[in-house]
Motif scaffolding. Structure first.
Motif, short mmCIF file in Angstrom:
data_model
loop_
_atom_site.label_atom_id
_atom_site.label_comp_id
_atom_site.label_asym_id
_atom_site.label_seq_id
_atom_site.Cartn_x
_atom_site.Cartn_y
_atom_site.Cartn_z
N TYR A 162 -3.57 16.32 -0.39
CA TYR A 162 -3.36 14.94 -0.42
C TYR A 162 -2.81 14.66 1.07
N LYS A 163 -1.98 15.56 1.84
CA LYS A 163 -1.59 15.30 3.20
C LYS A 163 -2.79 15.24 4.15
N LYS A 164 -3.78 16.08 3.87
CA LYS A 164 -4.98 16.13 4.65
C LYS A 164 -5.63 14.75 4.57
N TYR A 165 -5.97 14.36 3.24
CA TYR A 165 -6.65 13.04 2.96
C TYR A 165 -5.76 11.84 3.88
N LEU A 166 -4.60 11.80 3.61
CA LEU A 166 -3.46 10.83 4.39
C LEU A 166 -3.63 10.84 5.92
N ASP A 167 -3.98 12.11 6.38
CA ASP A 167 -3.52 12.40 7.74
C ASP A 167 -4.69 11.90 8.84
N ASP A 168 -5.87 11.56 8.13
CA ASP A 168 -7.15 11.14 8.91
C ASP A 168 -7.38 9.72 8.81
N GLY A 169 -6.96 8.92 9.90
CA GLY A 169 -7.31 7.47 10.15
C GLY A 169 -6.46 6.43 9.50
N LEU A 170 -5.28 6.86 8.79
CA LEU A 170 -4.84 5.77 7.90
C LEU A 170 -3.48 5.50 8.61
N GLY A 171 -3.62 4.99 9.76
CA GLY A 171 -2.28 4.54 10.49
C GLY A 171 -1.28 4.11 9.95
N TYR A 172 -1.42 3.01 9.03
CA TYR A 172 -0.46 2.45 8.24
C TYR A 172 0.60 3.18 7.48
N SER A 208 3.13 5.40 5.75
CA SER A 208 4.63 5.62 6.00
C SER A 208 4.79 7.06 6.55
N ARG A 209 5.84 7.85 7.22
CA ARG A 209 5.88 9.15 7.39
C ARG A 209 6.08 9.76 5.96
N ALA A 210 6.90 8.90 5.25
CA ALA A 210 7.44 9.86 3.88
C ALA A 210 6.24 9.83 2.86
N ASN A 211 5.24 9.20 3.07
CA ASN A 211 4.09 9.12 2.10
C ASN A 211 3.01 10.09 3.09
N ARG A 212 2.99 10.52 4.30
CA ARG A 212 2.19 11.14 5.07
C ARG A 212 2.62 12.59 4.85
N GLU A 213 3.89 12.91 4.78
CA GLU A 213 4.50 14.29 4.26
C GLU A 213 4.75 14.46 3.09
N MET A 214 4.21 13.57 2.25
CA MET A 214 4.40 14.09 0.62
C MET A 214 5.86 14.24 0.32
N ALA A 215 6.89 13.29 1.06
CA ALA A 215 8.30 13.88 0.77
C ALA A 215 8.86 13.77 -0.64
N VAL A 216 8.17 12.94 -1.46
CA VAL A 216 8.71 12.96 -2.75
C VAL A 216 8.28 14.10 -3.45
N MET A 217 6.99 14.63 -3.55
CA MET A 217 6.27 15.53 -4.19
C MET A 217 6.79 16.81 -3.53
N SER A 218 7.41 16.75 -2.55
CA SER A 218 7.68 18.07 -1.70
C SER A 218 9.20 18.69 -2.38
N ALA A 243 0.92 -1.25 -0.07
CA ALA A 243 -0.06 0.19 0.03
C ALA A 243 0.76 1.29 0.07
N ASN A 244 2.03 1.26 0.78
CA ASN A 244 2.84 2.13 0.99
C ASN A 244 3.51 2.50 -0.58
N LEU A 245 3.89 1.20 -1.08
CA LEU A 245 4.58 1.25 -2.46
C LEU A 245 3.41 2.31 -3.60
N ALA A 246 2.27 1.86 -3.55
CA ALA A 246 1.59 2.32 -4.30
C ALA A 246 1.29 4.01 -4.05
N LEU A 247 1.31 4.33 -2.87
CA LEU A 247 1.15 5.73 -2.63
C LEU A 247 2.41 6.64 -3.07
N ARG A 248 3.64 5.81 -2.79
CA ARG A 248 4.98 6.31 -3.40
C ARG A 248 4.70 6.67 -4.84
N GLY A 249 4.33 5.49 -5.45
CA GLY A 249 4.23 5.56 -7.12
C GLY A 249 3.35 7.02 -7.45
N CYS A 250 2.37 7.12 -6.82
CA CYS A 250 1.24 8.10 -6.93
C CYS A 250 1.99 9.40 -6.78
#
Ligand SMILES: [Fe+2]
Ligand SMILES: [Fe+2]
Length: 394
Positions: free
Chosen positions: A350-360, A362-372, A273-280
């Motif tokens: 995107y950050k707001k979407y992920l911030d809410d109740g999706l505990g699994y 990763s921090r890099a996805n939560r913070e949108m580290a790639v897009m940033s 699931a995190n790889l898919a988010l990273r791909g996005c």
């Protein structure tokens, strides 16, 4: 609905979520815009709307760059219409992929007790996407045929394993690797309820990006003083946006609320699931001065823009067109800044979407580290380097 043999709580026992799923499905069925979109597509005649804008003015190809600034009023009309064609050509590709993953995910989720309502929702949405694609394709193909006699942004029908980003930053090797990832994700989601469910987080983010732009595109028709005579493509933008608001709702419901009815993810499932988010994030890394709101890679749009500028409508010779493109893509312009701002808005939402109740997540996805890491300076540097080799080869 729940079998007497089932003792553990199921989705049907989560009354709040189940009720919201039902409401979303009932309302989407009732307001379904398929017939209106089919009608609009069938009635489209380029000659009847060739002289008008189809989008609010800022949604024009190369808006806010020297290409736009020095265009005549009739050339601006073409740039506005080409934005529509280019934008929805990208949406066609995204929706071809959506239909496929709706189906694989529905297969994965149907294996869970009481998930029929989720699958019925996805079936309706897939059918709607086919109507959307049909309308976008018919209008895009006919417009480019009338204007250029050949394709510029449109393309022949494609499959779900092709690169979703039509003008992305890729090459043959990366495209092949991506295809393998898409095939793997399709296979995994069809047999794993968690991965299937979390496809809708990725879909939610992608739809969120669409929503930001499509909401504004829909205004042209919504605020048109004479809707019956509004250009057909603007009506298509409006109808499409209406359907998509249900799709966004169901992405939210499935990815966040339905998740509570599934077992917690295993380390493997979290990783996928995190790889898919990273791909996005990687897909949405770049922003484009040519087309605000679609995260294309400008260098891969250069050839299309050159064709437009050298067409009879703009009448530039190769040297003049390349010089104008250099000024438009390789320097800070209002257009590039506006596209960067849309990118920032998307990233923050995107950050707001992920911030809410999706505990699994990763921090890099939560913070949108790639897009940033995507900046205006980086964008200009990449455009400049690519422009040098493009001009030398063109
Ligand atoms: Fe759609
Ligand atoms: Fe959709």
């Amino acid at each position: 609905m729940t079998s007497p043999f089932v003792t553990a709580p199921t989705l049907a026992d989560d009354k709040k979520t189940y009720g919201r799923l039902e409401l979303n499905l009932v309302r989407n069925r009732k307001q379904d815009h398929t017939a209106l979109l089919d009608q609009a597509a069938a009635s489209f005649d380029y000659a009847r709307c060739r002289d008008s804008y189809w989008n609010p003015e800022p949604f024009s190809l190369c808006y806010g760059t020297p290409i736009w600034d020095q265009a005549s009023p009739s050339q601006r009309v073409i740039l506005n219409q080409l934005y529509w064609v280019a934008y929805y050509s990208q949406i066609i590709s995204a929706e071809v992929a959506t239909i496929f993953f709706n189906q694989t995910s529905a297969a994965g989720l149907y294996a869970v007790e009481d998930f029929r309502i989720v699958c019925d929702t996805l079936d309706l949405e897939s059918m709607q996407e086919r109507a959307h694609i049909n309308a976008f394709k018919k209008i895009s193909d006919e417009t480019e045929h009338a204007l250029f006699g050949k394709r510029i942004f449109s393309y022949a029908m494609r499959g779900p394993y092709d690169e979703t980003m039509v003008h992305g930053d890729t090459d043959r090797l990366r495209a092949a690797w991506k295809q393998l990832q898409l095939r793997t994700f399709g296979m995994l989601s069809s047999g794993n309820a968690f991965i299937a469910c979390q496809y809708f987080t990725v879909r939610g983010l992608r739809t969120l990006n669409g929503k930001i732009v499509q909401h504004q595109l829909s205004h042209f028709y919504a605020r048109h003083p004479d809707q019956a005579n509004a250009p057909v493509p603007s009506a298509v933008s409006y109808y499409h946006f209406q359907d998509e608001s249900y799709h966004f709702n169901s992405s939210m419901l499935i990815s966040k609320d339905v998740l509570g009815s599934l077992a917690p993810p295993t380390p493997f499932e979290r990783m996928v699931a995190n790889l898919a988010l990273r791909g996005c994030q990687k897909d949405h890394f770049h922003f484009s001065a040519a087309i605000n709101g679609i995260f294309w890679y400008d260098p891969s749009v250069y050839a299309a823009v050159l064709e437009v500028l050298m067409s009879k409508h703009f009448g530039l010779d190769r040297r003049g067109a390349l010089e104008l493109m250099e000024r438009s893509f390789c320097h800070e312009t209002d257009g590039a800044v506006a596209s960067r701002d849309t990118h920032t808005t998307a990233r923050e939402s995107y950050k707001k979407y992920l911030d809410d109740g999706l505990g699994y997540v990763s921090r890099a996805n939560r913070e949108m580290a790639v897009m940033s890491k995507s900046t205006l300076e980086g964008h200009l540097a990449a455009n400049r380097a690519a422009m040098r080799s493009f001009a030398a080869a063109a």
